[in-house]
Design a protein around this motif. Sequence first.
Motif, PDB file in Angstrom:
ATOM      1  N   PRO A 121      97.385  81.016 -90.505  1.00  0.00           N
ATOM      2  CA  PRO A 121      98.220  79.830 -90.730  1.00  0.00           C
ATOM      3  C   PRO A 121      97.339  78.617 -91.025  1.00  0.00           C
ATOM      4  N   ALA A 122      97.779  77.746 -91.929  1.00  0.00           N
ATOM      5  CA  ALA A 122      96.987  76.575 -92.296  1.00  0.00           C
ATOM      6  C   ALA A 122      96.927  75.613 -91.118  1.00  0.00           C
ATOM      7  N   GLU A 123      95.725  75.225 -90.741  1.00  0.00           N
ATOM      8  CA  GLU A 123      95.544  74.299 -89.624  1.00  0.00           C
ATOM      9  C   GLU A 123      94.382  73.383 -89.912  1.00  0.00           C
ATOM     10  N   LEU A 124      94.559  72.119 -89.576  1.00  0.00           N
ATOM     11  CA  LEU A 124      93.508  71.127 -89.744  1.00  0.00           C
ATOM     12  C   LEU A 124      93.233  70.496 -88.389  1.00  0.00           C
ATOM     13  N   PHE A 125      91.962  70.519 -87.974  1.00  0.00           N
ATOM     14  CA  PHE A 125      91.563  69.887 -86.724  1.00  0.00           C
ATOM     15  C   PHE A 125      91.048  68.478 -87.013  1.00  0.00           C
ATOM     16  N   VAL A 126      91.452  67.532 -86.196  1.00  0.00           N
ATOM     17  CA  VAL A 126      90.938  66.166 -86.271  1.00  0.00           C
ATOM     18  C   VAL A 126      90.304  65.881 -84.923  1.00  0.00           C
ATOM     19  N   VAL A 127      88.990  65.644 -84.923  1.00  0.00           N
ATOM     20  CA  VAL A 127      88.263  65.590 -83.661  1.00  0.00           C
ATOM     21  C   VAL A 127      87.439  64.319 -83.554  1.00  0.00           C
ATOM     22  N   GLY A 128      87.262  63.867 -82.343  1.00  0.00           N
ATOM     23  CA  GLY A 128      86.399  62.736 -82.053  1.00  0.00           C
ATOM     24  C   GLY A 128      85.078  63.210 -81.490  1.00  0.00           C
ATOM     25  N   LEU A 129      84.004  62.541 -81.873  1.00  0.00           N
ATOM     26  CA  LEU A 129      82.661  62.920 -81.423  1.00  0.00           C
ATOM     27  C   LEU A 129      82.162  62.030 -80.293  1.00  0.00           C
ATOM     28  N   GLY A 130      83.024  61.123 -79.823  1.00  0.00           N
ATOM     29  CA  GLY A 130      82.561  60.189 -78.815  1.00  0.00           C
ATOM     30  C   GLY A 130      81.734  59.088 -79.453  1.00  0.00           C
ATOM     31  N   PRO A 131      81.423  58.054 -78.688  1.00  0.00           N
ATOM     32  CA  PRO A 131      80.725  56.898 -79.256  1.00  0.00           C
ATOM     33  C   PRO A 131      79.208  57.004 -79.272  1.00  0.00           C
ATOM     34  N   GLY A 132      78.643  58.084 -78.741  1.00  0.00           N
ATOM     35  CA  GLY A 132      77.189  58.094 -78.652  1.00  0.00           C
ATOM     36  C   GLY A 132      76.568  59.462 -78.544  1.00  0.00           C
ATOM     37  N   PRO A 133      76.022  59.793 -77.375  1.00  0.00           N
ATOM     38  CA  PRO A 133      75.193  60.989 -77.250  1.00  0.00           C
ATOM     39  C   PRO A 133      75.999  62.283 -77.303  1.00  0.00           C
ATOM     40  N   GLU A 134      75.290  63.357 -77.591  1.00  0.00           N
ATOM     41  CA  GLU A 134      75.928  64.665 -77.715  1.00  0.00           C
ATOM     42  C   GLU A 134      76.633  65.079 -76.425  1.00  0.00           C
ATOM     43  N   ARG A 135      76.106  64.660 -75.276  1.00  0.00           N
ATOM     44  CA  ARG A 135      76.704  65.069 -73.998  1.00  0.00           C
ATOM     45  C   ARG A 135      78.108  64.503 -73.809  1.00  0.00           C
ATOM     46  N   TRP A 136      78.478  63.504 -74.617  1.00  0.00           N
ATOM     47  CA  TRP A 136      79.816  62.934 -74.519  1.00  0.00           C
ATOM     48  C   TRP A 136      80.825  63.660 -75.410  1.00  0.00           C
ATOM     49  N   ILE A 137      80.383  64.635 -76.165  1.00  0.00           N
ATOM     50  CA  ILE A 137      81.314  65.437 -76.959  1.00  0.00           C
ATOM     51  C   ILE A 137      81.949  66.467 -76.033  1.00  0.00           C
ATOM     52  N   THR A 138      83.262  66.601 -76.068  1.00  0.00           N
ATOM     53  CA  THR A 138      83.934  67.497 -75.142  1.00  0.00           C
ATOM     54  C   THR A 138      83.688  68.962 -75.500  1.00  0.00           C
ATOM     55  N   PRO A 139      83.728  69.866 -74.516  1.00  0.00           N
ATOM     56  CA  PRO A 139      83.581  71.300 -74.804  1.00  0.00           C
ATOM     57  C   PRO A 139      84.634  71.802 -75.795  1.00  0.00           C
ATOM     58  N   GLU A 140      85.843  71.242 -75.734  1.00  0.00           N
ATOM     59  CA  GLU A 140      86.903  71.656 -76.652  1.00  0.00           C
ATOM     60  C   GLU A 140      86.524  71.350 -78.094  1.00  0.00           C
ATOM     61  N   VAL A 141      85.986  70.160 -78.322  1.00  0.00           N
ATOM     62  CA  VAL A 141      85.546  69.790 -79.665  1.00  0.00           C
ATOM     63  C   VAL A 141      84.370  70.652 -80.098  1.00  0.00           C
ATOM     64  N   THR A 142      83.434  70.896 -79.192  1.00  0.00           N
ATOM     65  CA  THR A 142      82.285  71.745 -79.507  1.00  0.00           C
ATOM     66  C   THR A 142      82.732  73.133 -79.948  1.00  0.00           C
ATOM     67  N   ASP A 143      83.728  73.679 -79.261  1.00  0.00           N
ATOM     68  CA  ASP A 143      84.229  75.013 -79.616  1.00  0.00           C
ATOM     69  C   ASP A 143      84.825  75.025 -81.024  1.00  0.00           C
ATOM     70  N   VAL A 144      85.562  73.973 -81.375  1.00  0.00           N
ATOM     71  CA  VAL A 144      86.163  73.918 -82.712  1.00  0.00           C
ATOM     72  C   VAL A 144      85.084  73.772 -83.786  1.00  0.00           C
TER      73      VAL A 144
END
Length: 509
Positions: A262-285
């Motif tokens: 099925p067609a799906e588009l993810f729109v994700v936020g990377l946080g305002p700074g360091p990699e550690r602020w990226i959520t595991p959910e976003v990392t998985d996508v």
Amino acid sequence: MSGLLYGVGLGPGDPELVTLKAARLIAAADVVAYHSGTHGRSIARSIAAALLPRGVIEEALVYPVTTERTAHPGGYRGAMVDFYDSSAERLAVHLRAGRTVVVLCEGDPLFYGSYMYLHDRLAPSFVTEVVPGVTSVSAAAAVAGKPLVRHEDVLTILPGTLPQPELARRLADTQAAAIMKLGRTFPAVRAALAEAGRLDEAWYVERASIPGQAMIPVRDVDPGAVPYFSIILVPGADRQVGDASADGAVAQPVPPVARTDPAELFVVGLGPGPERWITPEVTDVLAIVDHIVGYAPYVDRIPQRAGLRRHASGNTVEVDRARFALDLALAGERVAVVSGGDAGVFGMASAVFEAAQDEIYSGVRITVLPAITAAQAVAAAAGAPLGGDYAVMSLSDRLKPWDVIADRLRKISESDLVLAIYNPGSRTRATQVALAKQVLLEHRSPETVVVIGRSVGRPGESVETTTLGRLDPAAIDMQCLLIIGAGGTLVSGDRVWTRRFVPAPQPVG
């Protein structure tokens, strides 16, 4: 009268590639200087050996260290700084005596050339001239017989000493590339080419223009037999004149391979700074999508990997960017649109939904994943200024008129809400912080607490506490986020916080 200093390029190795001007200057030199490794053999001198005049003074500048360890207290960098300082002084003695000094440099003097460090030290005090030479990139392309760039292609020159993820990212983002400084870096460079999906188009050229030169596909190279004087070329696409992309038209993306998912588009936020602020959910996508779409600085934050295609674009084209991503998703590709901070807070999520109002995208499911936004990061760094009711605004008037912004500022101020201000100022919006301050002071005390967060979570981070009256608008730019306190916002030591309770209004009379 001081002598003259020449930095002379000799080309990649073949003495016949030395320019006429370089040959003339070498033949007339009083002093010829050249670099060499600790073994004392100089490639530059060997190229120019037949041109050296009888009786010329030779200055061999022998590196104190190349790849081995050094006991210098400043390490390798400290040893090299001292070396160039002393080398420059040796040449300065000749220049003060009125002698003409020619510094030999293989390749081009200002293209990864050793001469440039002498130039930095001597050019401010002596008359200097740089004579260009054929670069190793040009020589390698000639040996390979493969045009590097055509039409509007971008050529990126990369040192193989870059970290592997950075190499892979840059290789994926350019049409053509040349990678230098190989030797021990070759295994990591080869891995980066594979991650970027460029390995099969990469060519290895060794000892270009001199005996023993060779050209073979990178995938067939023995990693244990790669000398420092070698280079990797990744030519641009082989487009012919008459192709749409060759005639200046905007190149269209390669049609994606249709999937049955099925067609799906993810729109994700990377946080305002360091990699550690990226959520595991976003990392998985980000680990499963095949395409990353976004504003170039945000796309740059995504590590390159095999099979990933990156689509970076400039600012202010959010809806066009969203349509491009939706088109990919509609064709069945796995796509993520990336934003800094949280995609739903002045980010790409709204632009995606705006573009998706077109009926052709009705079959695309849009999934927005939350992230830390800049207001949260600045508030945490300051303490807890958002501990009570608060409002969030952008001062940018690109999508709404200033009169609307001013009216909202007045209403928020009248309501005694803490206010987080995004996009406070830029080079083209230099007056809006001052105007906003003026509006806020209509209803707020000059002693109202203000937090200025700059580049929070990134290099150069700072958090400053001041007051509305002392706020300097000239010091605010797009790297800042402001938090304007309310009546219940207090300062305790170096911490700023807002009370959770608001006293009930006292009855009149």
